[in-house]
Design a protein around this motif. Sequence first.
Motif: not given
Length: 119
Positions: A38-49
């Motif tokens: 089960i995935i409980e957290q997901l983070y998706l950000i621009p690589s420059i951040n």
Amino acid sequence: MKNFKLLPIFILTILITFGLTASVSAKDITIMNNSGKIIEQLYLIPSINKGWGDDKLGDKVIPDGGSFTVTGLVVAGKTTITPELRFWDLKVVFHDRQEESWLNINLSELSTIWIDKDN
């Protein structure tokens, strides 16, 4: 004669406004979970951040075999002058607290990301 001196500036403005920014758009990315966990957290950000920002799932989880769609990401296309918006980093945290991350994913070419047992 003065008006003709402004013509190149006008044309350049039109090209920048309509040509280059047209390759930056809002995009939805679906995360498919075939990890066996089960995935409980997901983070998706621009690589420059710097830093991972907010958990995209909020109070939701992605069960094994399930999916979640992140909507409205500003993603650059191949011809943009802002390629830093083309590449994104992804991190997931599973129910057992194990983390996996992937860096510099070219989202301009994807609409679905599969999280598999073999990563």
